[in-house]
Design an enzyme around this catalytic site. Structure first.
Site, mmCIF file in Angstrom:
data_model
loop_
_atom_site.group_PDB
_atom_site.id
_atom_site.type_symbol
_atom_site.label_atom_id
_atom_site.label_comp_id
_atom_site.label_asym_id
_atom_site.label_seq_id
_atom_site.Cartn_x
_atom_site.Cartn_y
_atom_site.Cartn_z
ATOM 1 N N GLY A 254 1.349 -1.531 -0.128
ATOM 2 C CA GLY A 254 -0.341 -0.050 -0.357
ATOM 3 C C GLY A 254 0.753 0.685 -0.112
ATOM 4 C CD GLU A 296 1.250 -9.718 0.159
ATOM 5 O OE1 GLU A 296 -0.037 -9.227 -0.029
ATOM 6 O OE2 GLU A 296 1.314 -10.837 0.811
ATOM 7 N N GLY A 298 3.936 -3.647 -4.864
ATOM 8 C CA GLY A 298 3.187 -3.879 -6.301
ATOM 9 C C GLY A 298 3.427 -2.542 -6.798
ATOM 10 N NE ARG A 299 -1.336 1.927 -5.507
ATOM 11 C CZ ARG A 299 -2.358 1.995 -6.119
ATOM 12 N NH1 ARG A 299 -2.832 3.396 -7.159
ATOM 13 N NH2 ARG A 299 -3.582 1.989 -4.901
ATOM 14 N NE ARG A 340 -4.978 3.139 -9.761
ATOM 15 C CZ ARG A 340 -5.095 4.206 -9.041
ATOM 16 N NH1 ARG A 340 -5.122 5.084 -10.187
ATOM 17 N NH2 ARG A 340 -5.271 4.758 -8.019
ATOM 18 C CE1 TYR A 344 -10.852 1.551 -7.283
ATOM 19 C CE2 TYR A 344 -8.987 1.027 -8.548
ATOM 20 C CZ TYR A 344 -9.712 0.680 -7.744
ATOM 21 O OH TYR A 344 -10.161 -0.720 -8.011
ATOM 22 C CB CYS A 371 -20.627 4.319 -26.331
ATOM 23 S SG CYS A 371 -19.906 4.206 -27.794
ATOM 24 C CD GLU A 372 -20.609 4.325 -20.682
ATOM 25 O OE1 GLU A 372 -21.256 4.704 -19.547
ATOM 26 O OE2 GLU A 372 -20.752 2.826 -20.653
ATOM 27 C CE1 TYR A 401 -3.992 -2.925 -8.945
ATOM 28 C CE2 TYR A 401 -2.208 -0.897 -7.918
ATOM 29 C CZ TYR A 401 -3.246 -2.543 -8.099
ATOM 30 O OH TYR A 401 -2.734 -2.659 -6.527
#
Length: 445
Positions: A254, A296, A298-299, A340, A344, A371-372, A401
């Site tokens: 994190g 752990e 990652g990001r 993301r 988020y 189309c959003e 990600y």
């Protein structure tokens, strides 16, 4: 270039960006856009920094730390191979991630399997290849895993995922340690302790320890201290009751990275020494010996090492209700290659990557082609008034990600991933083709 870009990113006199010694115009011409670009040396250096700083920080206390690369950030077999060459273990959370890690040459003993709802097939495969640890997430899983291990005549190495009630950083959807969510077993209600007893008593399970993850994009080290105190307190209570002091504690990941110029990141060295000091305080408070720790990230390894290249299509000027204006810059990707922003409300930035511009900057929004109306890549950024069709746009800090969450919405083709190092590029993951899409589609009779 600033710290939100990977270490090798440079801008030449003519305004073009290069990464790993390769001009992005060359990359776009050879591989097309959208394109994920990974700076191999930068990613390896970030992995090595976690390995070395945490080893040094905890080594002062006579403790050991294992670093597991959280592969959900981004995984290919080549990336898995890099992580092992940098002496990291690999954390996986699905059968697919497990197979990719194995294909990358990662020893099963250096793999941990996560997941709140692992299938029988995933658990069976993990047992068959001999993964180093399975992080159990429920009483159902404990029973199923015990039975499967017995059936295969093996002993399953397990850790219990603990919900400590400590939460730090990030959007509510990436909060992972408050009570009202799907992960783990509650410390507050006693479920975590009961799970430890169940694992301890199971005939075919070997209880290695406990695991927690308190959130994402964490900047405060105080949360790690509180989490460590609660985890070590649980370990001490279990040892007092059973006479067994299990050997391992995983504090999760994190660690925050910066996505924009004004955002903060948590430096790896600061995190390592701060967490080691926090753990020392926790050990002094609750007693007992130092376990072997694991983390752990990652990001924090993959994110800053990557960027996404787009080609600009339509540029549109829009009048706002307050009398101002906004420049909409539409690119050839969008929410299919970066989920993301819409998921988020994540903030990114962008820059023209293929040329210089002396034009005044305009308040701009980089949008995709889907189309959003929520198909936004960068919500607010200053881009020059003369940005035009055919320009290359680069978005930094997408190494984590972007590809992992990429999708085929509107039957989009997922972009390729290329790595660059010392002036050479190579494909890590090839681009989807129309043939790939049609291969999954069952044609009418």
């Amino acid at each position: 270039m600033s710290g939100i870009w990977s270490a090798s990113v440079e801008r030449s006199r003519d305004g073009a960006i290069s990464v790993g010694g390769v001009d992005v115009r060359t990359l776009a011409a050879e591989y097309g856009t959208p394109l994920y670009v990974v700076d191999e040396a930068d990613m390896r250096a970030r992995a090595a920094a976690f390995r070395d700083h945490f080893a040094a920080a905890f080594g002062r206390k006579g403790a050991k730390v294992d670093v597991y690369y959280a592969s959900k950030a981004f995984l290919s077999s080549q990336v898995a191979h890099w992580m092992r060459e940098e002496d990291l273990c690999v954390d996986v959370a699905s059968l697919g991630e497990l197979e990719i890690a194995l294909r990358g040459g990662v020893s099963p003993a250096h793999i941990g399997l996560h997941g709140n709802n692992k299938s029988d097939a995933e658990l069976r495969r993990a047992l068959e290849v001999g993964v180093g640890r399975i992080i159990v997430d429920s009483f159902t899983e404990i029973a199923v895993l015990d039975a499967l291990a017995g059936e295969l005549s093996v002993v399953a190495p397990v850790m219990v995922r603990v919900t400590t009630g400590v939460h730090a950083g990030g959007h509510e959807y990436i909060a992972t340690s408050h009570e009202d969510q799907k992960f783990g077993l509650s410390l507050a209600t006693g479920a975590a302790y009961e799970a430890l007893i169940a694992c301890h008593d199971a005939a075919n399970l070997n209880l290695l320890g406990i695991h927690t993850h308190i959130g994402s994009q964490i900047l405060s080290l105080a949360a790690f201290q509180e989490s460590a105190e609660r985890m070590l307190g649980l370990r001490g209570a279990f040892a007092a009751d059973t006479g067994t002091e299990f050997p391992e504690v995983d504090l999760g990941g994190g660690y925050a990275i910066a996505y924009t110029e004004n955002a903060e990141a948590l430096p790896t060295r600061e995190a390592a020494y701060g967490i080691a000091d926090a753990v020392e305080a926790a050990v002094a408070k609750v007693g007992g010996s130092w376990p072997r720790f694991s983390i752990e990230p990652g990001r924090a390894i993959a994110g800053p090492a990557g960027m996404t290249l787009y080609t600009v299509g339509v540029v549109k000027q829009v009048q706002l209700e307050d009398g101002g204006g906004r420049q909409y810059v539409a690119v050839d990707g969008g929410m299919s290659d970066n989920m993301r922003t819409i998921t988020y409300q994540a903030d990114y930035t962008a820059t023209i990557a293929s040329r210089l511009s002396d034009a005044e900057p305009a308040q701009s929004r980089v949008v995709g082609k889907h189309c959003e109306s929520g198909d936004i890549v960068v919500r607010d950024v200053g881009l020059p008034h003369d940005i035009a069709r055919g320009d290359l746009l680069a978005v930094p800090a997408t190494g984590a990600y972007g590809r992992s969450m990429a999708n085929n919405y509107n039957a989009a083709l997922r972009p390729a991933v290329v790595s660059v190092k010392d002036g050479v590029s190579r494909v890590l993951v090839r681009r989807d083709t129309i043939a790939d899409l049609l291969a999954l589609d069952v044609a009418p009779d």
